[in-house]
Design an enzyme around this catalytic site. Structure first.
Site, short mmCIF file in Angstrom:
data_model
loop_
_atom_site.label_atom_id
_atom_site.label_comp_id
_atom_site.label_asym_id
_atom_site.label_seq_id
_atom_site.Cartn_x
_atom_site.Cartn_y
_atom_site.Cartn_z
N LYS A 19 0.83 -1.22 0.00
CA LYS A 19 0.00 0.00 0.00
C LYS A 19 0.86 1.26 0.00
O LYS A 19 0.61 2.19 -0.78
CB LYS A 19 -0.91 0.00 1.24
CG LYS A 19 -1.58 1.32 1.52
CD LYS A 19 -2.44 1.29 2.78
CE LYS A 19 -1.71 1.47 4.08
NZ LYS A 19 -1.34 2.85 4.47
N ASN A 20 1.86 1.29 0.87
CA ASN A 20 2.62 2.54 1.03
C ASN A 20 3.62 2.79 -0.10
O ASN A 20 4.25 3.85 -0.16
CB ASN A 20 3.31 2.56 2.39
CG ASN A 20 2.30 2.76 3.52
OD1 ASN A 20 1.14 3.11 3.26
ND2 ASN A 20 2.70 2.51 4.75
N ARG A 50 -4.13 10.13 4.30
CA ARG A 50 -2.86 10.83 4.45
C ARG A 50 -2.07 10.86 3.14
O ARG A 50 -1.54 11.88 2.75
CB ARG A 50 -2.04 10.13 5.54
CG ARG A 50 -0.82 10.90 5.89
CD ARG A 50 -0.23 10.55 7.20
NE ARG A 50 0.86 11.43 7.49
CZ ARG A 50 0.74 12.64 8.00
NH1 ARG A 50 -0.45 13.09 8.31
NH2 ARG A 50 1.78 13.40 8.20
N CYS A 73 -4.30 7.61 9.83
CA CYS A 73 -4.35 7.09 11.19
C CYS A 73 -3.96 8.16 12.19
O CYS A 73 -3.03 8.94 11.95
CB CYS A 73 -3.40 5.91 11.34
SG CYS A 73 -3.99 4.41 10.55
N ARG A 105 1.35 14.72 13.43
CA ARG A 105 2.08 14.29 12.23
C ARG A 105 2.32 15.52 11.36
O ARG A 105 1.63 15.73 10.36
CB ARG A 105 1.32 13.18 11.50
CG ARG A 105 1.26 11.90 12.32
CD ARG A 105 0.39 10.83 11.69
NE ARG A 105 1.03 10.13 10.60
CZ ARG A 105 0.45 9.16 9.91
NH1 ARG A 105 -0.78 8.79 10.18
NH2 ARG A 105 1.09 8.56 8.92
N PRO A 106 3.31 16.35 11.74
CA PRO A 106 3.53 17.61 11.02
C PRO A 106 4.02 17.37 9.59
O PRO A 106 4.47 16.27 9.26
CB PRO A 106 4.62 18.30 11.84
CG PRO A 106 5.29 17.22 12.62
CD PRO A 106 4.29 16.13 12.80
N ILE A 107 3.93 18.41 8.75
CA ILE A 107 4.43 18.28 7.37
C ILE A 107 5.46 19.35 7.06
O ILE A 107 5.64 19.75 5.92
CB ILE A 107 3.27 18.30 6.34
CG1 ILE A 107 2.40 19.54 6.50
CG2 ILE A 107 2.41 17.05 6.44
CD1 ILE A 107 1.49 19.77 5.29
N ASP A 108 6.15 19.81 8.12
CA ASP A 108 7.13 20.88 7.94
C ASP A 108 8.24 20.48 6.96
O ASP A 108 8.76 21.32 6.22
CB ASP A 108 7.73 21.29 9.29
CG ASP A 108 8.29 20.10 10.05
OD1 ASP A 108 7.55 19.11 10.25
OD2 ASP A 108 9.48 20.13 10.41
N GLN A 109 8.62 19.20 6.93
CA GLN A 109 9.72 18.79 6.03
C GLN A 109 9.28 18.79 4.57
O GLN A 109 10.08 19.05 3.68
CB GLN A 109 10.25 17.40 6.43
CG GLN A 109 10.78 17.33 7.85
CD GLN A 109 11.86 18.37 8.13
OE1 GLN A 109 12.87 18.44 7.42
NE2 GLN A 109 11.64 19.18 9.15
N ASP A 123 5.13 0.40 11.98
CA ASP A 123 3.87 -0.21 11.54
C ASP A 123 3.72 -1.67 11.99
O ASP A 123 2.70 -2.31 11.70
CB ASP A 123 3.73 -0.14 10.01
CG ASP A 123 3.45 1.28 9.55
OD1 ASP A 123 3.09 2.12 10.38
OD2 ASP A 123 3.61 1.55 8.33
N ARG A 129 -8.57 -0.59 5.08
CA ARG A 129 -7.78 0.43 4.38
C ARG A 129 -6.47 -0.15 3.87
O ARG A 129 -5.91 0.33 2.89
CB ARG A 129 -7.46 1.61 5.32
CG ARG A 129 -8.63 2.54 5.56
CD ARG A 129 -8.19 3.73 6.41
NE ARG A 129 -6.82 4.09 6.08
CZ ARG A 129 -5.88 4.40 6.97
NH1 ARG A 129 -6.15 4.45 8.24
NH2 ARG A 129 -4.66 4.70 6.58
#
Ligand code: EPU
Length: 422
Positions: free
Chosen positions: A22-23, A93, A117, A122-126, A306, A398
């Site tokens: 999936k990922n 996500r 999830c 779960r920041p997205i600064d990067q 995971d 999912r």
């Protein structure tokens, strides 16, 4: 709401086939938007997150044809800019990969802030740091995020403060057709990063170093479509390996890349589980005598976050006191309350869980609090004598393809029931 009803206490015996990852599939599906041509993707897992991703791309204008259960032909030439269906994107996500793809193709993108999830902050600064380094202006508006590049993106060095999978993916996609060279330092090294690089390279990109902490992306003018098969899902495989060990089973987990499973394999062996590695399978056997262990999750090639909940189930069944330290996600231990309802003895302090061995789980009515937590509840239920009912299984669906069918084929007594019937 659908539920799973599992009458446990039977060993898993036989062979289970593992589907596509999936990922890895999610970034590749969104990367087809950048490719701007016809791509045939094989070995896509038949799970709801993938269906949602395909629906997002379809509503953005792509023409999608299903060839068989696992193969789709995706023509992204008709995709138009600023067309992300926000109602769908906000629930998944992985949908934030449209940012890198649209930015690379159209120089602009807007999507909702990512869901997925609930594993803590779960920041997205990067991601933002990477897009800005390539020349985009990023702003958060309402519940969404907007990226605009006035000129064509320019390759640049990007040092990532955290080896984030999502940020590495987004930067790689955006940089694939930028002017000049992008170098991502402290990049994520997960197998899905390598798979994305292989896919983009098969479309004409020039990416080297994927799988190491330095990835170099020399931008190309144009990408071309083609046919690409997604790698097997190491988390699905690891989940069934643990299920075999927890049920005193003898299971061949087939169609895997054993190298990707090393961290799980090593821990299982340390606990006294027999693991035999073949070219594309692992065979897992256990007599139920499990030794305690200490596990610390980490970025690949460390022990995967995971697999934290599923492994915790096994540690509950081991003799003595075990420990899991979660070092990737902020808040991964919500599932422990559900395991405690089944008799587990777990004490969580911050990012550490202390696990005292028990003889067996007792059946109960429990919930899947997130995707991997749901898988853990299934394993606990399979090992418990008696009938367990698991609620909120949409989380499991999912990311696990036909879990009921696969487990039934190796001897589990498991069925899906809907509220109307129960
Ligand atoms: N992080 C930051 N800033 C960022 C991005 C991440 O601080 O800009 C932090 C996060 O807060 C987290 C850590 O870095 O503590 C790792 O996050 P990462 O970005 O690597 O994770 P992700 O891309 O959000 C993917 C998988 C997750 C998996 C993690 C870790 C997808 C769609 N999701 O998430 O998968 O747990 O990598 O391997 O690929 C799952 O499949 O069940 C799942 C949750």
């Amino acid at each position: 709401m659908d539920k799973l009803c599992i009458s446990g206490g039977r060993p898993l015996l036989g062979k289970i086939n593992i589907g596509g990852m999936k990922n890895a599939a999610l970034p590749i599906i969104f990367a087809t938007i950048l490719v701007n041509d016809v791509c045939v993707l094989e070995n896509l897992p038949d799970v709801s997150d993938i269906k949602t991703a395909l629906e997002i791309v379809r509503r953005m204008g792509a023409e999608i044809e299903q060839i068989d259960n696992f193969t789709y032909r995706i023509d992204t030439r008709p995709v138009h800019s600023n067309s992300v269906p926000l109602d769908l994107a906000k629930n998944m996500r992985g949908s934030y990969y449209v940012l890198g793809a649209e930015l690379g193709r159209f120089g602009r993108s807007y999507t909702s802030l990512p869901g997925g999830c609930n594993l803590g902050a779960r920041p997205i600064d990067q991601h933002i740091k990477g897009f800005e380094a390539l020349g985009a202006t990023v702003t958060c508006i309402d519940d969404g995020i907007s990226c605009i590049a006035e000129n064509k993106l320019e390759g640049a060095p990007v040092y990532m403060d955290v080896a984030s999978v999502g940020a590495t993916v987004n930067i790689m996609i955006a940089a694939a057709t930028a002017n000049g060279m992008t170098v991502i330092d402290n990049a994520a090294r997960e197998p899905h990063i390598v798979d994305l690089a292989n896919f983009l390279n098969s479309c004409g990109a020039n990416i080297s170093g994927a799988g190491t902490e330095v990835i170099k992306i020399r931008g190309v003018d144009k990408l071309y479509g083609g046919t690409y098969a997604i790698i097997p899902d190491m988390i699905e495989a690891g989940t069934y390996m643990i299920a075999a060990a927890a049920t005193k089973g003898d299971l061949i987990v087939n169609n895997v890349i054993p190298r990707h499973l090393e961290a799980t394999t090593r821990k299982l062996v340390e606990m006294g589980v027999e693991v035999e590695e073949g070219d594309d399978y692992v065979r897992v056997r256990s007599d139920g005598n499990l030794k305690k262990a200490r596990v610390k999750t980490d970025f690949y090639p460390g022990f995967p976050t995971d697999m934290n909940p599923q492994f915790c189930v096994l540690l509950c069944l081991a003799e003595g006191e075990s420990k899991i330290t979660e070092s990737v996600m902020d808040s991964r231990f919500k599932y422990t309350d559900e395991l405690v309802r089944m008799g587990a003895k777990i004490t969580v302090t911050g990012r550490d869980a202390k696990i005292e061995g028990i003889d067996a789980f007792r059946p109960a009515n429990v919930r899947a609090v997130d995707l991997r937590a749901g898988a853990a509840m299934v394993i606990a239920a399979l090992s418990a004598n008696g009938t367990t009912v698991i609620d909120d299984i949409y989380h499991i669906e999912r990311g696990y393809e036909d879990m009921v069918g696969k487990l039934r084929s190796v001897g589990a007594d498991i069925k899906k029931i809907s509220d109307k019937l129960s």
